[in-house]
Write a protein that holds these residues in place. Sequence first.
Motif, mmCIF file in Angstrom:
data_model
loop_
_atom_site.group_PDB
_atom_site.id
_atom_site.type_symbol
_atom_site.label_atom_id
_atom_site.label_comp_id
_atom_site.label_asym_id
_atom_site.label_seq_id
_atom_site.Cartn_x
_atom_site.Cartn_y
_atom_site.Cartn_z
ATOM 1 N N VAL A 7 4.994 -11.843 -10.314
ATOM 2 C CA VAL A 7 5.428 -10.638 -9.915
ATOM 3 C C VAL A 7 6.014 -10.488 -8.469
ATOM 4 C CG1 VAL A 7 4.760 -8.011 -9.816
ATOM 5 C CG2 VAL A 7 3.701 -9.839 -11.383
ATOM 6 N N THR A 8 7.133 -10.420 -8.189
ATOM 7 C CA THR A 8 7.789 -10.479 -6.817
ATOM 8 C C THR A 8 7.659 -8.906 -6.497
ATOM 9 O OG1 THR A 8 9.995 -9.862 -7.363
ATOM 10 C CG2 THR A 8 9.484 -12.196 -7.692
ATOM 11 N N GLY A 9 7.287 -8.731 -5.145
ATOM 12 C CA GLY A 9 7.053 -7.363 -4.769
ATOM 13 C C GLY A 9 5.667 -6.824 -5.399
ATOM 14 N N GLY A 10 4.846 -7.439 -5.636
ATOM 15 C CA GLY A 10 3.739 -7.291 -6.649
ATOM 16 C C GLY A 10 2.547 -6.114 -5.566
ATOM 17 N N ALA A 11 2.942 -6.347 -4.341
ATOM 18 C CA ALA A 11 1.985 -5.428 -3.553
ATOM 19 C C ALA A 11 2.550 -3.944 -3.453
ATOM 20 C CB ALA A 11 1.880 -6.100 -2.117
ATOM 21 N N GLY A 12 4.008 -3.864 -3.751
ATOM 22 C CA GLY A 12 4.647 -2.610 -3.595
ATOM 23 C C GLY A 12 3.964 -1.550 -4.461
ATOM 24 N N TYR A 13 4.380 -0.317 -4.459
ATOM 25 C CA TYR A 13 4.012 0.850 -5.500
ATOM 26 C C TYR A 13 4.165 0.560 -6.662
ATOM 27 C CZ TYR A 13 4.370 5.464 -7.375
ATOM 28 O OH TYR A 13 4.116 6.598 -7.841
ATOM 29 N N ILE A 14 5.144 0.228 -7.329
ATOM 30 C CA ILE A 14 5.258 -0.056 -8.798
ATOM 31 C C ILE A 14 4.802 -1.368 -9.042
ATOM 32 C CG2 ILE A 14 7.022 -0.498 -10.515
ATOM 33 C CD1 ILE A 14 8.770 1.631 -8.912
ATOM 34 N N GLY A 15 5.092 -2.400 -8.405
ATOM 35 C CA GLY A 15 4.481 -3.811 -8.591
ATOM 36 C C GLY A 15 2.705 -3.825 -8.642
ATOM 37 N N SER A 16 2.272 -3.068 -7.812
ATOM 38 C CA SER A 16 0.823 -3.103 -7.869
ATOM 39 C C SER A 16 0.106 -2.596 -9.090
ATOM 40 C CB SER A 16 0.191 -2.329 -6.665
ATOM 41 O OG SER A 16 0.635 -1.020 -6.496
ATOM 42 N N LYS A 39 0.989 -3.957 2.071
ATOM 43 C CA LYS A 39 -0.141 -4.558 2.566
ATOM 44 C C LYS A 39 -0.857 -5.343 2.127
ATOM 45 C CE LYS A 39 -0.493 -0.727 6.470
ATOM 46 N NZ LYS A 39 0.248 0.179 5.723
ATOM 47 N N PRO A 40 -1.449 -6.692 2.281
ATOM 48 C CA PRO A 40 -2.303 -7.421 1.590
ATOM 49 C C PRO A 40 -3.366 -6.493 0.872
ATOM 50 C CG PRO A 40 -1.737 -8.416 3.512
ATOM 51 C CD PRO A 40 -1.257 -7.188 3.650
ATOM 52 N N ALA A 41 -3.910 -5.625 1.728
ATOM 53 C CA ALA A 41 -5.026 -4.999 1.011
ATOM 54 C C ALA A 41 -4.942 -4.331 -0.246
ATOM 55 C CB ALA A 41 -5.350 -3.697 1.997
ATOM 56 N N VAL A 42 -3.522 -4.053 -0.574
ATOM 57 C CA VAL A 42 -3.104 -3.464 -2.000
ATOM 58 C C VAL A 42 -3.750 -4.544 -2.911
ATOM 59 C CG1 VAL A 42 -1.368 -2.891 -3.444
ATOM 60 C CG2 VAL A 42 -0.940 -2.607 -0.744
ATOM 61 N N LEU A 43 -3.713 -5.646 -2.729
ATOM 62 C CA LEU A 43 -3.857 -6.695 -3.772
ATOM 63 C C LEU A 43 -5.384 -7.005 -3.692
ATOM 64 C CD1 LEU A 43 -1.432 -9.516 -2.914
ATOM 65 C CD2 LEU A 43 -1.348 -7.673 -4.690
ATOM 66 N N ASP A 44 -6.236 -6.611 -2.876
ATOM 67 C CA ASP A 44 -7.469 -6.521 -2.949
ATOM 68 C C ASP A 44 -7.898 -5.574 -3.779
ATOM 69 O OD1 ASP A 44 -7.833 -8.570 -1.015
ATOM 70 O OD2 ASP A 44 -8.237 -6.913 0.694
ATOM 71 N N ARG A 45 -7.302 -4.219 -3.736
ATOM 72 C CA ARG A 45 -7.588 -3.205 -4.453
ATOM 73 C C ARG A 45 -7.305 -3.327 -5.981
ATOM 74 N NH1 ARG A 45 -7.353 1.710 -1.281
ATOM 75 N NH2 ARG A 45 -8.099 1.322 0.564
ATOM 76 N N VAL A 46 -6.254 -4.017 -6.394
ATOM 77 C CA VAL A 46 -5.843 -4.452 -7.725
ATOM 78 C C VAL A 46 -6.902 -5.157 -8.149
ATOM 79 C CG1 VAL A 46 -4.183 -5.890 -9.046
ATOM 80 C CG2 VAL A 46 -3.194 -4.144 -7.128
ATOM 81 N N GLY A 47 -7.464 -6.416 -7.541
ATOM 82 C CA GLY A 47 -8.402 -7.070 -7.841
ATOM 83 C C GLY A 47 -9.728 -6.400 -8.162
ATOM 84 N N GLN A 48 -9.804 -5.480 -7.472
ATOM 85 C CA GLN A 48 -11.227 -4.533 -7.597
ATOM 86 C C GLN A 48 -11.096 -3.772 -8.751
ATOM 87 O OE1 GLN A 48 -11.698 -2.353 -3.736
ATOM 88 N NE2 GLN A 48 -13.053 -1.010 -4.792
ATOM 89 N N ILE A 49 -9.785 -3.027 -9.055
ATOM 90 C CA ILE A 49 -9.663 -2.188 -10.370
ATOM 91 C C ILE A 49 -9.749 -3.132 -11.756
ATOM 92 C CG2 ILE A 49 -7.944 -0.837 -11.763
ATOM 93 C CD1 ILE A 49 -6.841 0.032 -8.951
ATOM 94 N N SER A 50 -9.384 -4.156 -11.632
ATOM 95 C CA SER A 50 -9.103 -5.252 -12.622
ATOM 96 C C SER A 50 -10.357 -6.204 -13.041
ATOM 97 C CB SER A 50 -8.063 -6.083 -12.561
ATOM 98 O OG SER A 50 -6.712 -5.556 -12.455
ATOM 99 N N GLY A 51 -11.124 -6.032 -11.850
ATOM 100 C CA GLY A 51 -12.129 -6.921 -11.922
ATOM 101 C C GLY A 51 -11.720 -8.621 -12.095
ATOM 102 N N GLN A 52 -10.577 -8.932 -11.733
ATOM 103 C CA GLN A 52 -10.042 -10.228 -11.835
ATOM 104 C C GLN A 52 -9.286 -10.779 -10.432
ATOM 105 O OE1 GLN A 52 -7.794 -11.047 -15.521
ATOM 106 N NE2 GLN A 52 -8.231 -8.958 -15.922
ATOM 107 N N GLU A 53 -9.625 -12.080 -10.272
ATOM 108 C CA GLU A 53 -8.844 -12.458 -8.871
ATOM 109 C C GLU A 53 -7.585 -13.116 -9.355
ATOM 110 O OE1 GLU A 53 -11.336 -14.632 -6.819
ATOM 111 O OE2 GLU A 53 -12.783 -12.889 -6.057
#
Length: 338
Positions: A7-16, A39-53
Amino acid sequence: MKQTILVTGGAGYIGSHTCVELLASGYDIVVVDNFSNSKPAVLDRVGQISGQEFPWYEIDVRDRAALARVFGKHRFSGVLHCAGVKSIAEAQRDPLKYYQHNLEASLTLLEEMAERGLKRLVFSSSATVYGECTQIPYREESPLKPNTVYGRSKMVVEDVLHDLASADESWRIAILRYFNPVGAHPSGLIGEDPNGTPNNLMPYICQVAVGKQAELAIFGHDYPTPDGTGVRDYLHVADLAEGHVRALDYLGRETGLVTFNLGTGRGYSVLEVVRAFEHASGRAIPFRYAPRRSGDLASYYADTSRAANTLDWRAKRSLGEMCADAWRWQSKNPGGYA
Ligand SMILES: NC(=O)c1ccc[n+]([C@@H]2O[C@H](COP(=O)([O-])OP(=O)(O)OC[C@H]3O[C@@H](n4cnc5c(N)ncnc54)[C@H](O)[C@@H]3O)[C@@H](O)[C@H]2O)c1
């Protein structure tokens, strides 16, 4: 075997939001982003929601050598290309930046994919490619008459993709023309976090609601629409994210290039959105009328029958849910991800 999607731009609004949906649908993901608008913090939140790294890399997609290193480390089944610059106003002021950025990012990615024999791509395009086309609702075959530099930069990439698919029938490409994505994940953990003053209606309303902006300017109230304000096809970003997964699934079965409108198929006026947001948030949104902005259209919305018939995808969430989820995100994160 799980399939891995880049996913390119995966930390963006639609990507995340799409990353969350991909993980929930059983795909593995790898994200690349240069964090120019996130921000990289977005990806931590994606991980938090998904329960996956999942792995992510801070790289610019235009950097072929860096991209090649990422391709060397993973075996991808497909690519979702969301990375790009998207401010309509900035593109009018700085067309070279927009053509350079959006074209070079796409060309570099396509070259790397072609060299690796990876030919399954979902591309983030935009309803702005239709521009001044007078046929409403817009159908995928409607003439493309983008009236902005940003819309033309998307159209040029679409042209490249068409040429590629004509030259080599083994490519599998879905061009997704987004209408007006709004809202946020219902957890309130991820949402839209624009840099500086928002350009789009919903984030602006959200900032008025939390007191970051004094009032909303409504550009034009003399349009030939029921209440005189502009009408757009707003869709929930979670519905949009589901559309990406359906498109990727489809490309697992079919070759060739296909274009899909992703919208609800109905329009809401600016005033309807303001009222729905006030209802969802319990906050008053002060506004004033301002002159029309040049280039803005009175009304447009999507014909979504191709996505419904081919992908079995329909936007399900209501305007009320779009506003409630946008408000939950904004009220839980008044300063965005900062
Ligand atoms: N949000 C909308 O209303 C909308 C509508 C139609 C189309 N689109 C398109 O969808 C895509 C995603 O939009 P969004 O709203 O999520 O935007 P966004 O700015 O939130 O996300 C784009 C992401 O790409 C990253 N990025 C930008 N250039 C990059 C580069 N060269 N290399 C690596 N990363 C890069 C940014 O840091 C950001 O995280 C864009 O291509 C945009 O043009 C958006």
